[in-house]
Design a protein around this motif. Structure first.
Motif, PDB file in Angstrom:
ATOM      1  N   CYS A 147       0.861  -1.193   0.000  1.00  0.00           N
ATOM      2  CA  CYS A 147       0.000   0.000   0.000  1.00  0.00           C
ATOM      3  C   CYS A 147       0.890   1.234   0.000  1.00  0.00           C
ATOM      4  O   CYS A 147       1.277   1.753   1.060  1.00  0.00           O
ATOM      5  CB  CYS A 147      -0.919  -0.019   1.217  1.00  0.00           C
ATOM      6  SG  CYS A 147      -2.083  -1.389   1.236  1.00  0.00           S
ATOM      7  N   LYS A 149       2.244   4.782  -2.765  1.00  0.00           N
ATOM      8  CA  LYS A 149       1.917   5.619  -3.921  1.00  0.00           C
ATOM      9  C   LYS A 149       2.466   5.083  -5.232  1.00  0.00           C
ATOM     10  O   LYS A 149       1.957   5.418  -6.308  1.00  0.00           O
ATOM     11  CB  LYS A 149       2.456   7.036  -3.690  1.00  0.00           C
ATOM     12  CG  LYS A 149       1.686   7.844  -2.674  1.00  0.00           C
ATOM     13  CD  LYS A 149       2.393   9.151  -2.351  1.00  0.00           C
ATOM     14  CE  LYS A 149       2.551  10.031  -3.571  1.00  0.00           C
ATOM     15  NZ  LYS A 149       3.176  11.342  -3.224  1.00  0.00           N
ATOM     16  N   TRP A 154      -2.873   1.465  -6.163  1.00  0.00           N
ATOM     17  CA  TRP A 154      -3.108   2.270  -4.972  1.00  0.00           C
ATOM     18  C   TRP A 154      -4.261   3.257  -5.127  1.00  0.00           C
ATOM     19  O   TRP A 154      -5.031   3.482  -4.194  1.00  0.00           O
ATOM     20  CB  TRP A 154      -1.839   3.007  -4.561  1.00  0.00           C
ATOM     21  CG  TRP A 154      -2.009   3.841  -3.316  1.00  0.00           C
ATOM     22  CD1 TRP A 154      -1.813   5.182  -3.179  1.00  0.00           C
ATOM     23  CD2 TRP A 154      -2.421   3.375  -2.019  1.00  0.00           C
ATOM     24  NE1 TRP A 154      -2.056   5.585  -1.893  1.00  0.00           N
ATOM     25  CE2 TRP A 154      -2.430   4.490  -1.158  1.00  0.00           C
ATOM     26  CE3 TRP A 154      -2.776   2.133  -1.509  1.00  0.00           C
ATOM     27  CZ2 TRP A 154      -2.792   4.392   0.191  1.00  0.00           C
ATOM     28  CZ3 TRP A 154      -3.138   2.031  -0.174  1.00  0.00           C
ATOM     29  CH2 TRP A 154      -3.146   3.142   0.656  1.00  0.00           C
ATOM     30  N   SER A 155      -4.423   3.841  -6.271  1.00  0.00           N
ATOM     31  CA  SER A 155      -5.502   4.828  -6.432  1.00  0.00           C
ATOM     32  C   SER A 155      -6.866   4.202  -6.172  1.00  0.00           C
ATOM     33  O   SER A 155      -7.761   4.833  -5.599  1.00  0.00           O
ATOM     34  CB  SER A 155      -5.457   5.456  -7.831  1.00  0.00           C
ATOM     35  OG  SER A 155      -5.614   4.455  -8.833  1.00  0.00           O
ATOM     36  N   ARG A 156      -7.039   2.942  -6.581  1.00  0.00           N
ATOM     37  CA  ARG A 156      -8.302   2.242  -6.321  1.00  0.00           C
ATOM     38  C   ARG A 156      -8.353   1.713  -4.890  1.00  0.00           C
ATOM     39  O   ARG A 156      -9.365   1.827  -4.208  1.00  0.00           O
ATOM     40  CB  ARG A 156      -8.467   1.092  -7.319  1.00  0.00           C
ATOM     41  CG  ARG A 156      -9.762   0.287  -7.127  1.00  0.00           C
ATOM     42  CD  ARG A 156      -9.996  -0.696  -8.261  1.00  0.00           C
ATOM     43  NE  ARG A 156      -9.026  -1.786  -8.272  1.00  0.00           N
ATOM     44  CZ  ARG A 156      -8.052  -1.933  -9.171  1.00  0.00           C
ATOM     45  NH1 ARG A 156      -7.920  -1.051 -10.140  1.00  0.00           N
ATOM     46  NH2 ARG A 156      -7.215  -2.948  -9.110  1.00  0.00           N
ATOM     47  N   TRP A 157      -7.266   1.155  -4.438  1.00  0.00           N
ATOM     48  CA  TRP A 157      -7.224   0.567  -3.095  1.00  0.00           C
ATOM     49  C   TRP A 157      -7.404   1.600  -1.998  1.00  0.00           C
ATOM     50  O   TRP A 157      -7.980   1.311  -0.960  1.00  0.00           O
ATOM     51  CB  TRP A 157      -5.901  -0.163  -2.896  1.00  0.00           C
ATOM     52  CG  TRP A 157      -5.846  -1.510  -3.522  1.00  0.00           C
ATOM     53  CD1 TRP A 157      -6.514  -1.939  -4.641  1.00  0.00           C
ATOM     54  CD2 TRP A 157      -5.082  -2.625  -3.071  1.00  0.00           C
ATOM     55  NE1 TRP A 157      -6.204  -3.241  -4.918  1.00  0.00           N
ATOM     56  CE2 TRP A 157      -5.321  -3.690  -3.969  1.00  0.00           C
ATOM     57  CE3 TRP A 157      -4.204  -2.816  -2.012  1.00  0.00           C
ATOM     58  CZ2 TRP A 157      -4.719  -4.926  -3.831  1.00  0.00           C
ATOM     59  CZ3 TRP A 157      -3.593  -4.059  -1.872  1.00  0.00           C
ATOM     60  CH2 TRP A 157      -3.856  -5.100  -2.763  1.00  0.00           C
ATOM     61  N   ARG A 158      -6.888   2.798  -2.227  1.00  0.00           N
ATOM     62  CA  ARG A 158      -6.963   3.823  -1.173  1.00  0.00           C
ATOM     63  C   ARG A 158      -8.409   4.068  -0.779  1.00  0.00           C
ATOM     64  O   ARG A 158      -8.731   4.176   0.414  1.00  0.00           O
ATOM     65  CB  ARG A 158      -6.309   5.121  -1.642  1.00  0.00           C
ATOM     66  CG  ARG A 158      -6.013   6.061  -0.484  1.00  0.00           C
ATOM     67  CD  ARG A 158      -5.568   7.431  -0.925  1.00  0.00           C
ATOM     68  NE  ARG A 158      -4.925   8.145   0.141  1.00  0.00           N
ATOM     69  CZ  ARG A 158      -5.542   8.624   1.214  1.00  0.00           C
ATOM     70  NH1 ARG A 158      -6.851   8.434   1.366  1.00  0.00           N
ATOM     71  NH2 ARG A 158      -4.871   9.274   2.151  1.00  0.00           N
ATOM     72  N   LYS A 159      -9.275   4.160  -1.752  1.00  0.00           N
ATOM     73  CA  LYS A 159     -10.692   4.386  -1.481  1.00  0.00           C
ATOM     74  C   LYS A 159     -11.306   3.174  -0.782  1.00  0.00           C
ATOM     75  O   LYS A 159     -12.045   3.316   0.195  1.00  0.00           O
ATOM     76  CB  LYS A 159     -11.438   4.684  -2.783  1.00  0.00           C
ATOM     77  CG  LYS A 159     -12.930   4.943  -2.603  1.00  0.00           C
ATOM     78  CD  LYS A 159     -13.571   5.289  -3.934  1.00  0.00           C
ATOM     79  CE  LYS A 159     -15.047   5.653  -3.761  1.00  0.00           C
ATOM     80  NZ  LYS A 159     -15.842   4.501  -3.259  1.00  0.00           N
ATOM     81  N   ASP A 171      -0.395   8.464   2.243  1.00  0.00           N
ATOM     82  CA  ASP A 171       0.138   8.282   0.896  1.00  0.00           C
ATOM     83  C   ASP A 171       1.664   8.343   0.908  1.00  0.00           C
ATOM     84  O   ASP A 171       2.262   9.305   0.437  1.00  0.00           O
ATOM     85  CB  ASP A 171      -0.414   9.349  -0.039  1.00  0.00           C
ATOM     86  CG  ASP A 171      -1.905   9.201  -0.275  1.00  0.00           C
ATOM     87  OD1 ASP A 171      -2.311   8.140  -0.757  1.00  0.00           O
ATOM     88  OD2 ASP A 171      -2.658  10.137   0.045  1.00  0.00           O
ATOM     89  N   SER A 173       5.406   7.073  -0.311  1.00  0.00           N
ATOM     90  CA  SER A 173       6.080   6.445  -1.446  1.00  0.00           C
ATOM     91  C   SER A 173       7.184   5.530  -0.930  1.00  0.00           C
ATOM     92  O   SER A 173       7.611   5.631   0.228  1.00  0.00           O
ATOM     93  CB  SER A 173       6.689   7.504  -2.364  1.00  0.00           C
ATOM     94  OG  SER A 173       7.756   8.177  -1.704  1.00  0.00           O
TER      95      SER A 173
END
Length: 231
Positions: A147, A149, A154-159, A171, A173
């Motif tokens: 998990c 950046k 990650w863009s989908r998983w974060r939500k 977020d 890196s």
């Protein structure tokens, strides 16, 4: 309402859904086995081990059953998860404690592990300093992280994770993780997890809509950091 972070409070469980919390150990078992295979290449009979973010304690139970150690502590901010870990530990020389400070445990550890904890920490530099204080010189901290950046998912998983997690997520890196530990006095190494096992395919998974997403995640996005404390 702001949920408590690991640095400022405790929670009941990591996942808001009790069924998902109970299922977490079985889902993570292939990853834990890989972490152990990659990190441990000798006897742990004289070693003290730390699991940072132990949840219900499954990692240390697996580690002891494969490589018996002298002693271990699992620490977590989730009170009910720690209580469950204590119930399940059996004869193993493990203590599970509620808390967030490794240094406060008062024992120099030879090895430390964490699995998907770093993205839940607001201050990586503070965590690196805490782990340095907890490890003996030459001690190693193995941290699994998917998990971040730099991950393609990650863009989908974060939500998705935000909707189920009991605490905020961050977020970070891979570079920011490496920088924090390097500046704290660790030598930093990294490698792909490169899972050496079959992972169950769940058709229609929100996390892995396509099988290729799962393959790429475990062969590229999910990594193992090794932080070795310098003298």
């Amino acid at each position: 309402m702001q949920r408590p972070s690991p640095a400022y409070g405790t929670i009941h469980t990591w996942n808001r859904n009790p069924a998902d919390e109970e299922a977490m150990g079985a889902a993570h078992a292939p990853i834990w086995r890989r972490m152990i295979d990659v990190a441990i290449h000798g006897s742990l009979h004289n070693s003290a081990v730390l699991d940072y973010g132990c949840n219900q304690g499954g990692f240390l139970r697996m580690l002891y059953d494969r490589h018996p150690f002298r002693s271990a502590i699992g620490i977590d901010i989730a009170r009910e998860s720690v209580a469950r870990a204590e119930l399940l530990k059996g004869h193993r020389p493990i203590d599970y404690k509620v808390g967030h400070s490794a240094a406060a445990l008062g024992s120099p550890f030879d090895f430390a592990f964490s699995h998907e904890v770093l993205y839940l920490l607001p201050d990586l530099a503070a965590h690196a300093a805490d782990m340095k204080a907890a490890l003996r010189p030459g001690g190693a901290y193995i941290a699994a992280m998917g998990c971040h950046k730099d991950s393609a998912v990650w863009s989908r998983w974060r939500k998705l994770i935000s909707e189920s997690s009991s605490i905020p997520i961050y977020d970070h890196s891979l570079d920011s993780v490496a920088k924090a530990f390097s500046e704290a006095g660790f030598t930093v190494g990294v490698r792909p997890l490169d899972l050496d096992a079959f992972m169950p395919v769940t058709v229609g998974s929100d996390y892995f809509p396509k099988v290729v997403d799962q393959l790429r995640y475990y062969s590229q996005d999910k990594v193992l950091f090794r932080f070795v404390r310098t003298p």
